[in-house]
Design a protein around this motif. Sequence first.
Motif, PDB file in Angstrom:
ATOM      1  N   LEU A  93      10.780   7.398  -5.199  1.00  0.00           N
ATOM      2  CA  LEU A  93      10.165   6.745  -6.356  1.00  0.00           C
ATOM      3  C   LEU A  93       9.415   5.482  -5.944  1.00  0.00           C
ATOM      4  CD1 LEU A  93      13.124   7.189  -8.867  1.00  0.00           C
ATOM      5  CD2 LEU A  93      10.921   8.353  -8.956  1.00  0.00           C
ATOM      6  N   ASN A  94       9.967   4.745  -4.995  1.00  0.00           N
ATOM      7  CA  ASN A  94       9.281   3.547  -4.514  1.00  0.00           C
ATOM      8  C   ASN A  94       7.939   3.894  -3.873  1.00  0.00           C
ATOM      9  OD1 ASN A  94      11.393   1.954  -5.364  1.00  0.00           O
ATOM     10  ND2 ASN A  94      12.311   1.717  -3.345  1.00  0.00           N
ATOM     11  N   ILE A  95       7.913   4.990  -3.137  1.00  0.00           N
ATOM     12  CA  ILE A  95       6.658   5.403  -2.499  1.00  0.00           C
ATOM     13  C   ILE A  95       5.618   5.781  -3.557  1.00  0.00           C
ATOM     14  CG2 ILE A  95       5.619   7.191  -1.049  1.00  0.00           C
ATOM     15  CD1 ILE A  95       8.217   7.212   0.577  1.00  0.00           C
ATOM     16  N   VAL A  96       6.048   6.507  -4.594  1.00  0.00           N
ATOM     17  CA  VAL A  96       5.124   6.850  -5.682  1.00  0.00           C
ATOM     18  C   VAL A  96       4.597   5.583  -6.356  1.00  0.00           C
ATOM     19  CG1 VAL A  96       4.897   8.038  -7.891  1.00  0.00           C
ATOM     20  CG2 VAL A  96       6.209   9.091  -6.045  1.00  0.00           C
ATOM     21  N   HIS A  97       5.484   4.614  -6.572  1.00  0.00           N
ATOM     22  CA  HIS A  97       5.049   3.365  -7.189  1.00  0.00           C
ATOM     23  C   HIS A  97       4.056   2.614  -6.305  1.00  0.00           C
ATOM     24  CE1 HIS A  97       5.764  -1.079  -7.977  1.00  0.00           C
ATOM     25  NE2 HIS A  97       5.032  -0.648  -8.975  1.00  0.00           N
ATOM     26  N   VAL A  98       4.275   2.651  -5.004  1.00  0.00           N
ATOM     27  CA  VAL A  98       3.338   1.994  -4.086  1.00  0.00           C
ATOM     28  C   VAL A  98       1.950   2.620  -4.212  1.00  0.00           C
ATOM     29  CG1 VAL A  98       2.768   1.662  -1.650  1.00  0.00           C
ATOM     30  CG2 VAL A  98       5.088   1.203  -2.457  1.00  0.00           C
ATOM     31  N   LEU A  99       1.878   3.935  -4.335  1.00  0.00           N
ATOM     32  CA  LEU A  99       0.587   4.605  -4.490  1.00  0.00           C
ATOM     33  C   LEU A  99      -0.103   4.178  -5.789  1.00  0.00           C
ATOM     34  CD1 LEU A  99       1.513   8.231  -3.310  1.00  0.00           C
ATOM     35  CD2 LEU A  99       0.306   6.447  -2.021  1.00  0.00           C
ATOM     36  N   ILE A 100       0.662   4.116  -6.873  1.00  0.00           N
ATOM     37  CA  ILE A 100       0.097   3.660  -8.151  1.00  0.00           C
ATOM     38  C   ILE A 100      -0.394   2.226  -8.029  1.00  0.00           C
ATOM     39  CG2 ILE A 100       0.627   3.161 -10.568  1.00  0.00           C
ATOM     40  CD1 ILE A 100       2.634   5.470 -10.488  1.00  0.00           C
ATOM     41  N   TRP A 101       0.409   1.391  -7.394  1.00  0.00           N
ATOM     42  CA  TRP A 101       0.047  -0.023  -7.245  1.00  0.00           C
ATOM     43  C   TRP A 101      -1.222  -0.176  -6.407  1.00  0.00           C
ATOM     44  CZ3 TRP A 101      -0.760  -3.669  -3.483  1.00  0.00           C
ATOM     45  CH2 TRP A 101      -0.716  -5.011  -3.877  1.00  0.00           C
ATOM     46  N   TYR A 129      -3.409  -6.930 -14.678  1.00  0.00           N
ATOM     47  CA  TYR A 129      -3.181  -8.099 -13.808  1.00  0.00           C
ATOM     48  C   TYR A 129      -1.687  -8.427 -13.653  1.00  0.00           C
ATOM     49  CZ  TYR A 129      -8.231  -8.736 -14.174  1.00  0.00           C
ATOM     50  OH  TYR A 129      -9.604  -8.553 -14.111  1.00  0.00           O
ATOM     51  N   PRO A 130      -0.944  -8.548 -14.747  1.00  0.00           N
ATOM     52  CA  PRO A 130       0.504  -8.797 -14.548  1.00  0.00           C
ATOM     53  C   PRO A 130       1.226  -7.617 -13.914  1.00  0.00           C
ATOM     54  CG  PRO A 130       0.027  -8.478 -16.882  1.00  0.00           C
ATOM     55  CD  PRO A 130      -1.281  -8.603 -16.183  1.00  0.00           C
ATOM     56  N   TYR A 131       0.670  -6.412 -14.081  1.00  0.00           N
ATOM     57  CA  TYR A 131       1.335  -5.258 -13.476  1.00  0.00           C
ATOM     58  C   TYR A 131       1.291  -5.315 -11.945  1.00  0.00           C
ATOM     59  CZ  TYR A 131       2.711  -0.479 -12.431  1.00  0.00           C
ATOM     60  OH  TYR A 131       3.362   0.617 -11.936  1.00  0.00           O
ATOM     61  N   LEU A 132       0.349  -6.058 -11.380  1.00  0.00           N
ATOM     62  CA  LEU A 132       0.297  -6.189  -9.926  1.00  0.00           C
ATOM     63  C   LEU A 132       1.559  -6.861  -9.375  1.00  0.00           C
ATOM     64  CD1 LEU A 132      -3.447  -7.185  -9.356  1.00  0.00           C
ATOM     65  CD2 LEU A 132      -2.374  -4.931  -9.117  1.00  0.00           C
ATOM     66  N   LEU A 133       2.258  -7.621 -10.246  1.00  0.00           N
ATOM     67  CA  LEU A 133       3.516  -8.246  -9.821  1.00  0.00           C
ATOM     68  C   LEU A 133       4.645  -7.222  -9.671  1.00  0.00           C
ATOM     69  CD1 LEU A 133       3.454 -11.438 -12.093  1.00  0.00           C
ATOM     70  CD2 LEU A 133       2.855 -11.268  -9.666  1.00  0.00           C
ATOM     71  N   SER A 134       4.386  -5.977 -10.058  1.00  0.00           N
ATOM     72  CA  SER A 134       5.418  -4.946  -9.934  1.00  0.00           C
ATOM     73  C   SER A 134       5.740  -4.637  -8.474  1.00  0.00           C
ATOM     74  CB  SER A 134       4.972  -3.664 -10.645  1.00  0.00           C
ATOM     75  OG  SER A 134       3.808  -3.127 -10.018  1.00  0.00           O
TER      76      SER A 134
END
Length: 236
Positions: A93-101, A129-134
Amino acid sequence: MFYLFVAVLKYVIGITTNTGAGADPSCQWAKAGHPGQVASPSQGRGRDAAISTMASRAGPRATGTDGSDFQHREKVASHYQMSVALKSEIRKLNIVHVLIWVLMAAQVIVSQLSLVSYKVVAAPYQWEYPYLLSAIPTVFSFLALPRNNISYLVISMISGGLFCIAPLIYGSMEMFPVATQLYRHGKSYRFIFGFSAVTVMYLVIVIAVQVHAWQIYYSKKLLDQWFTSTQDKKKK
């Protein structure tokens, strides 16, 4: 002559009888299974093999235990297997989130630096913009997994709610009027490589919400496993 022949015959029979009686007693004892007999090396090896075979019928046994604590060892093994499985799911899941980010960050960078026309890649919405803090909770999650760091995992879960879920909820509310206009009138003013920007970003939100929800869920289960293992160690 007759008496002489009889005397010689008795003498021969007497020698034969004495020879048989003078045989090695140990052989007789060995045949009779005398308790005082000394076993030969081959007999000793055979006896050891038999004993080993009898002892091995109970199956392999861990060193330093009599086998009575098998329930505890099975419980520890199940905790370990569950922890490994949860870590694997969280990493995926972290890898998928990295791709989205990365995709979100690329849109923001391209728009801010004006690398391409806004007609090709639309300007980002405010929630992006705040989502980049994810990236913060994902970094703490990666750091927590190798050494079972409870503090880092807790920080990852809390910051995931603040920097991941909250911006996505705000983004769905921000884009709702634009999505309504697109649905009713079929008009869109922002595009990403020819596709409606609001459609693309709503698709990203749907995927991201599921990713972050499963991240928090699996992190909570992993945290429970770690707490259980810690309590078991304290009881010892």
